[in-house]
Design a protein around this motif. Structure first.
Motif, PDB file in Angstrom:
ATOM      1  N   ILE A  24       0.783  -1.274  -0.240  1.00 54.75           N
ATOM      2  CA  ILE A  24       0.336   0.101   0.123  1.00 54.75           C
ATOM      3  C   ILE A  24       0.469   1.041   0.091  1.00 54.75           C
ATOM      4  O   ILE A  24       0.514   1.696  -0.047  1.00 54.75           O
ATOM      5  N   ARG A  25       1.859   1.579   0.911  1.00 60.35           N
ATOM      6  CA  ARG A  25       3.035   2.192   0.817  1.00 60.35           C
ATOM      7  C   ARG A  25       3.321   2.678  -0.114  1.00 60.35           C
ATOM      8  O   ARG A  25       3.887   3.917  -1.005  1.00 60.35           O
ATOM      9  N   GLU A  26       3.914   1.392  -1.270  1.00 60.48           N
ATOM     10  CA  GLU A  26       4.456   1.674  -2.749  1.00 60.48           C
ATOM     11  C   GLU A  26       3.311   2.457  -3.476  1.00 60.48           C
ATOM     12  O   GLU A  26       3.391   2.874  -4.303  1.00 60.48           O
ATOM     13  N   ALA A  27       2.278   1.889  -3.114  1.00 61.59           N
ATOM     14  CA  ALA A  27       1.120   2.602  -4.011  1.00 61.59           C
ATOM     15  C   ALA A  27       0.645   3.874  -3.938  1.00 61.59           C
ATOM     16  O   ALA A  27      -0.053   4.335  -5.152  1.00 61.59           O
ATOM     17  N   GLY A  28       0.896   4.418  -2.500  1.00 65.89           N
ATOM     18  CA  GLY A  28       0.672   5.579  -2.984  1.00 65.89           C
ATOM     19  C   GLY A  28       1.476   6.536  -3.728  1.00 65.89           C
ATOM     20  O   GLY A  28       1.207   7.765  -4.766  1.00 65.89           O
ATOM     21  N   ARG A  42       5.449   1.457 -12.891  1.00 65.64           N
ATOM     22  CA  ARG A  42       5.863   0.038 -12.768  1.00 65.64           C
ATOM     23  C   ARG A  42       5.617  -0.446 -10.500  1.00 65.64           C
ATOM     24  O   ARG A  42       6.888  -0.267  -9.965  1.00 65.64           O
ATOM     25  N   LEU A  43       4.624  -1.490 -10.514  1.00 64.68           N
ATOM     26  CA  LEU A  43       4.720  -1.790  -9.241  1.00 64.68           C
ATOM     27  C   LEU A  43       5.318  -3.268  -9.407  1.00 64.68           C
ATOM     28  O   LEU A  43       4.431  -4.227  -9.291  1.00 64.68           O
ATOM     29  N   THR A  44       6.033  -3.309  -8.318  1.00 58.83           N
ATOM     30  CA  THR A  44       6.637  -4.519  -7.955  1.00 58.83           C
ATOM     31  C   THR A  44       6.611  -5.067  -6.975  1.00 58.83           C
ATOM     32  O   THR A  44       6.878  -4.905  -5.680  1.00 58.83           O
ATOM     33  N   ILE A  45       6.198  -6.360  -6.227  1.00 59.77           N
ATOM     34  CA  ILE A  45       5.630  -7.348  -5.258  1.00 59.77           C
ATOM     35  C   ILE A  45       6.689  -8.513  -5.377  1.00 59.77           C
ATOM     36  O   ILE A  45       6.374  -9.653  -6.214  1.00 59.77           O
ATOM     37  N   HIS A  64       7.421 -11.911   0.231  1.00 61.80           N
ATOM     38  CA  HIS A  64       7.464 -10.868   1.831  1.00 61.80           C
ATOM     39  C   HIS A  64       6.767  -9.947   1.875  1.00 61.80           C
ATOM     40  O   HIS A  64       6.031  -8.930   1.569  1.00 61.80           O
ATOM     41  N   VAL A  65       8.336  -9.083   2.283  1.00 56.52           N
ATOM     42  CA  VAL A  65       7.816  -7.537   2.441  1.00 56.52           C
ATOM     43  C   VAL A  65       8.267  -6.580   1.451  1.00 56.52           C
ATOM     44  O   VAL A  65       8.201  -5.154   1.466  1.00 56.52           O
ATOM     45  N   HIS A  66       9.020  -7.566   0.270  1.00 55.67           N
ATOM     46  CA  HIS A  66       9.554  -6.448  -0.768  1.00 55.67           C
ATOM     47  C   HIS A  66       9.013  -6.286  -1.564  1.00 55.67           C
ATOM     48  O   HIS A  66       8.504  -6.855  -2.767  1.00 55.67           O
ATOM     49  N   SER A  67       8.499  -4.917  -1.616  1.00 51.78           N
ATOM     50  CA  SER A  67       7.402  -4.063  -3.386  1.00 51.78           C
ATOM     51  C   SER A  67       8.098  -3.271  -3.336  1.00 51.78           C
ATOM     52  O   SER A  67       8.913  -2.235  -2.145  1.00 51.78           O
ATOM     53  N   TRP A  68       8.257  -2.874  -4.055  1.00 48.65           N
ATOM     54  CA  TRP A  68       8.716  -1.562  -4.678  1.00 48.65           C
ATOM     55  C   TRP A  68       7.828  -1.001  -5.784  1.00 48.65           C
ATOM     56  O   TRP A  68       7.237  -1.773  -6.541  1.00 48.65           O
ATOM     57  N   PHE A  69       8.237   0.865  -6.124  1.00 49.32           N
ATOM     58  CA  PHE A  69       8.056   1.730  -7.178  1.00 49.32           C
ATOM     59  C   PHE A  69       9.072   2.523  -7.674  1.00 49.32           C
ATOM     60  O   PHE A  69      10.129   2.457  -8.052  1.00 49.32           O
ATOM     61  N   THR A  70       8.650   1.960  -9.832  1.00 54.33           N
ATOM     62  CA  THR A  70       9.439   2.677 -10.884  1.00 54.33           C
ATOM     63  C   THR A  70       8.660   3.384 -11.407  1.00 54.33           C
ATOM     64  O   THR A  70       8.002   3.201 -11.509  1.00 54.33           O
ATOM     65  N   PHE A  71       9.853   3.849 -12.146  1.00 51.19           N
ATOM     66  CA  PHE A  71       9.292   4.310 -13.507  1.00 51.19           C
ATOM     67  C   PHE A  71      10.182   5.186 -14.033  1.00 51.19           C
ATOM     68  O   PHE A  71      11.393   5.391 -13.196  1.00 51.19           O
ATOM     69  N   ASP A  72      10.172   5.828 -15.369  1.00 47.17           N
ATOM     70  CA  ASP A  72      11.579   5.953 -16.315  1.00 47.17           C
ATOM     71  C   ASP A  72      11.195   7.571 -16.207  1.00 47.17           C
ATOM     72  O   ASP A  72      12.064   7.961 -16.197  1.00 47.17           O
ATOM     73  N   SER A  73       9.950   7.960 -16.934  1.00 52.95           N
ATOM     74  CA  SER A  73      10.014   9.480 -16.271  1.00 52.95           C
ATOM     75  C   SER A  73       9.057  10.638 -16.043  1.00 52.95           C
ATOM     76  O   SER A  73       8.126   9.681 -15.963  1.00 52.95           O
TER      77      SER A  73
END
Length: 204
Positions: A24-28, A42-45, A64-73
Motif C-alpha cells: 500500500i505504501r508503494e501504491a501511494g 511499475r509496482l513490483t511485489i 514477503h515484505v519486498h515491494s517497490w515502485f519504479t518509473f522511467d520519466s
C-alpha cells in the motif's frame, strides 16, 4: 504474558499485514505519480524470478515484505509534482489508518478488531518512517527529508548519486541479470550434486 494467541497474531502481522502495508505504501507513489504523467510506471511485489507481469503490476516468486515502485520519466518537472509523489506513501497510509479507525470507533469491523488495530499500527509506522525528516540506509534521505529539502532549498541536497525511485527500464535490466546469475548458480549446483552422487555410487 506472551501466549499462543499472541504468537498467532505475530505470524499474521509478519506474513500478511506487513507485506500488505508495504505494498500500500508503494501504491501511494503509483497513485500520485499517475496524476503527473509518469512514463512506464511499475509496482513490483516480492523478489527473485518473475511469476507474471500484468500491465503495471510485476509479481515475483519470493513474496514477503519486498515491494517497490519504479518509473522511467515524468511529464511534469515541477517541484510541486515531486513533493506530491514523495508525499504519496504518507498520505495513503495516513488516510487508510484514519478510515479504519473511524470504522472501529463507530462499531464496525469489531469481529477482527485486533487484526485491524495491528493494520493501523503498521500504517502509522510507515507514516512516521516517511514523514519525520531523516537520513536512512547509506545516508539516503527518507521521503520526509526529501520533501523538507524541496520546500526549503527547492532541490535535493543529500548528495546521493542513486535516485530514490529507480527507473523501470533500469530495474528490468537488473532483474534480467539477477535471473541469469540465479539460473547459472542453480545449474552449477545441480551439476555439483550429480557429480557427488556419481562419486557415492562409484564408492559403493
Amino acid at each position: 504474558m506472551f501466549g499462543l494467541k499472541d504468537l498467532f497474531m505475530l505470524a499474521i502481522s509478519a506474513f500478511i499485514i506487513l507485506p500488505i502495508s508495504t505494498f500500500i505504501r508503494e501504491a501511494g507513489y503509483f497513485i500520485i505519480s499517475s496524476l503527473f504523467g509518469v512514463k512506464n510506471p511499475r509496482l513490483t511485489i516480492g523478489s527473485g524470478p518473475r511469476l507474471f507481469k500484468l500491465k503495471f503490476l510485476d509479481v515475483r516468486k519470493y513474496y514477503h515484505v519486498h515491494s517497490w515502485f519504479t518509473f522511467d520519466s515524468i511529464r511534469s518537472k515541477s517541484k510541486f509534482a515531486y513533493i506530491c509523489i514523495y508525499a504519496g506513501p504518507i498520505l495513503i497510509n495516513f488516510i487508510l489508518a484514519l478510515t479504519i479507525n473511524a470504522f472501529l470507533a463507530n462499531g464496525y469491523l469489531q469481529e477482527g478488531e485486533k487484526f485491524w488495530n495491528l493494520f493501523i499500527f503498521y500504517s502509522l509506522y510507515f507514516v512516521l518512517y516517511d514523514a519525520i525528516p531523516m537520513n536512512t540506509v547509506n545516508g539516503k534521505p527518507n521521503n520526509g527529508m526529501i520533501i523538507y529539502e524541496l520546500l526549503r532549498y527547492g532541490k535535493r541536497i543529500d548528495y546521493n548519486t542513486e535516485p530514490l525511485i529507480v527507473g523501470t527500464t533500469e530495474a528490468e535490466k537488473e532483474h534480467e541479470q539477477e535471473v541469469k546469475e540465479f539460473e547459472k548458480t542453480k545449474e552449477e549446483l545441480e551439476k555439483s550434486l550429480v557429480q557427488e552422487r556419481k562419486k557415492d555410487d562409484d564408492r559403493t
